[in-house]
Design an enzyme around this catalytic site. Structure first.
Site, mmCIF file in Angstrom:
data_model
loop_
_atom_site.group_PDB
_atom_site.id
_atom_site.type_symbol
_atom_site.label_atom_id
_atom_site.label_comp_id
_atom_site.label_asym_id
_atom_site.label_seq_id
_atom_site.Cartn_x
_atom_site.Cartn_y
_atom_site.Cartn_z
ATOM 1 N N ASP A 1 -5.815 -3.566 10.686
ATOM 2 C CA ASP A 1 -4.831 -2.880 11.291
ATOM 3 C C ASP A 1 -4.706 -2.280 12.681
ATOM 4 O OD1 ASP A 1 -3.947 -0.352 9.014
ATOM 5 O OD2 ASP A 1 -2.736 -1.254 10.398
ATOM 6 N N CYS B 1 0.966 -1.572 0.447
ATOM 7 C CA CYS B 1 -0.214 0.245 -0.215
ATOM 8 C C CYS B 1 0.747 1.470 -0.359
ATOM 9 C CB CYS B 1 -1.051 0.376 1.216
ATOM 10 S SG CYS B 1 -2.464 0.854 0.628
HETATM 11 O O1 LIG Z 1 -0.425 4.235 4.394
HETATM 12 C C1 LIG Z 1 -1.502 5.690 5.135
HETATM 13 O O2 LIG Z 1 -0.377 6.425 4.900
HETATM 14 C C2 LIG Z 1 -2.134 5.249 5.202
HETATM 15 C C3 LIG Z 1 -3.067 6.694 5.805
HETATM 16 C C4 LIG Z 1 -4.256 6.385 6.167
HETATM 17 C C5 LIG Z 1 -4.661 5.490 6.673
HETATM 18 C C6 LIG Z 1 -4.553 4.062 6.097
HETATM 19 C C7 LIG Z 1 -2.868 4.378 5.312
HETATM 20 N N1 LIG Z 1 -2.473 3.359 4.984
HETATM 21 C C8 LIG Z 1 -3.482 1.840 4.984
HETATM 22 C C9 LIG Z 1 -3.003 0.722 4.894
HETATM 23 O O3 LIG Z 1 -3.589 -0.201 4.220
HETATM 24 C C10 LIG Z 1 -1.925 0.106 5.127
HETATM 25 O O4 LIG Z 1 -1.138 -0.361 4.133
HETATM 26 C C11 LIG Z 1 -1.322 -0.350 6.552
HETATM 27 O O5 LIG Z 1 -2.217 0.619 7.495
HETATM 28 C C12 LIG Z 1 -0.200 -0.846 6.939
HETATM 29 O O6 LIG Z 1 -0.097 0.427 7.735
HETATM 30 P P1 LIG Z 1 1.600 0.108 7.788
HETATM 31 O O7 LIG Z 1 1.935 -0.820 9.622
HETATM 32 O O8 LIG Z 1 2.576 1.148 8.139
HETATM 33 O O9 LIG Z 1 2.164 -1.538 7.019
#
Ligand SMILES: O=C(O)c1ccccc1NCC(=O)[C@H](O)[C@H](O)COP(=O)(O)O
Length: 237
Positions: free
Chosen positions: A151, A27
Site C-alpha cells: 500500500d 475494503c
Molecule cells: O480504509 C481505511 O480507511 C484504512 C484505514 C487505516 C488503515 C487501513 C485502511 N484501509 C486498508 C486497505 O486495505 C485499503 O483498501 C488500502 O489502504 C487501499 O486504500 P485506497 O488507496 O483508498 O484504495
C-alpha cells in the site's frame, strides 16, 4: 508463471497461469447494499476496518450484522491497526473473519499469536520503506503471512486513495521465498489495468477508488473496477 507466488505453490498453480484471474478485495465496507453489489460483481474478499480513526470504521457488532450478507466463498477480512488483543478476540468471536489484516506496526510474533491466516500490509514509498531494496529486505521477515499487501505510505495508515511507485516492488519477486502479492493504494477503474500489467499481482485491493464518499461505495464504480480487472486478465491470456 506468476513470480509473486510462493515457490512451493508455483508448480501447482502454474496450470492456471494461462487463465489467470486476479483476485479482488474491496475494503472499508459499511453498508449492506455495497456488500450486495461487491458480491454480485465478483469480489473475492471484503474488508471491515476496525480502526476507530478511520472514516470507514465499523464496530464488531455492526460487522457481525454485515457479515450475514456475505455468502460462502467470499472471504471476510478483518483489518486492524496496532489493535489490542481484546479487540481482535472480540472480532474473531463475533465476525469470524477468514483472514486478519495487520496494517499498523505489528511485529511478526504479534501477528502470529491469533491462530489465523493473516495479510501483512506494508506501507511503502515513505521514509520507512523508501526503495525497492528496503521493501525486499523487510518482506524477508514475513514469510508467515498468507499474502503481502503493498500500500502507499500515508499518515492515516491506509485508505488514502494515494498510489505509489510500483517499481518499488521489483526486488520482491527475486526473494528466495515470496508470498502472493496484493496490490493496493490509489487503485481505480481507470488505472487498475495498467497496475496489473505492470505488477501481475495475485490480487488487487481497493477502497477510495470505488467510493462516492468515505465508507460509501459506488455501485457503478465497483462494477467498473471489477470489469477492468477482468479485462486486464483477458489481455494477459
Ligand atoms: O480504509 C481505511 O480507511 C484504512 C484505514 C487505516 C488503515 C487501513 C485502511 N484501509 C486498508 C486497505 O486495505 C485499503 O483498501 C488500502 O489502504 C487501499 O486504500 P485506497 O488507496 O483508498 O484504495
Amino acid at each position: 508463471m506468476p513470480s509473486s507466488l510462493p515457490s512451493a505453490a508455483q508448480p501447482a498453480l502454474s496450470a492456471i497461469a494461462a487463465g489467470r484471474r486476479t483476485r479482488i478485495k474491496i475494503c472499508g465496507m459499511t453498508r449492506e447494499a455495497d456488500i450486495d453489489t461487491a458480491v454480485q460483481e465478483g469480489a473475492d474478499a471484503l474488508g471491515f476496518v476496525f480502526f476507530e480513526a478511520s472514516r470507514r470504521y465499523v464496530s464488531p457488532d455492526r460487522a457481525a450484522q454485515l457479515r450475514h450478507r456475505i455468502p460462502a466463498f467470499v472471504d471476510v477480512v478483518a483489518l486492524f491497526v496496532n489493535a489490542d488483543t481484546a479487540l481482535i478476540r472480540e472480532v474473531q468471536d463475533k465476525v469470524a473473519p477468514e483472514l486478519l489484516q495487520f496494517h499498523g506496526d505489528e511485529t511478526p510474533e504479534a501477528c502470529q499469536r491469533h491462530g489465523q491466516r493473516f495479510l501483512r500490509a506494508f506501507r511503502i514509498g515513505g521514509p520507512a520503506l523508501p526503495d525497492a531494496a528496503a521493501v525486499a529486505a523487510t518482506c524477508q521477515h514475513w514469510e508467515a503471512a498468507s499474502a503481502w499487501l503493498f500500500d502507499s505510505d500515508s499518515t492515516g495508515y491506509g485508505g488514502s486513495g494515494h498510489g505509489f511507485d510500483h517499481d518499488l516492488l521489483d526486488a520482491v519477486s527475486t526473494l528466495p521465498t515470496t508470498r502472493p502479492i496484493i496490490l493496493a493504494g490509489g487503485l481505480k477503474p481507470d488505472n487498475v489495468s495498467q497496475a496489473i500489467a505492470r505488477t501481475r499481482p495475485w490480487a488487487v485491493d481497493v477502497s477510495s477508488g470505488v467510493e462516492s464518499a468515505p465508507g460509501e461505495k459506488s455501485a457503478a464504480s465497483i462494477q467498473a473496477f471489477c470489469q477492468a480487472v477482468r479485462a486486464a486478465d483477458s489481455l494477459a491470456d
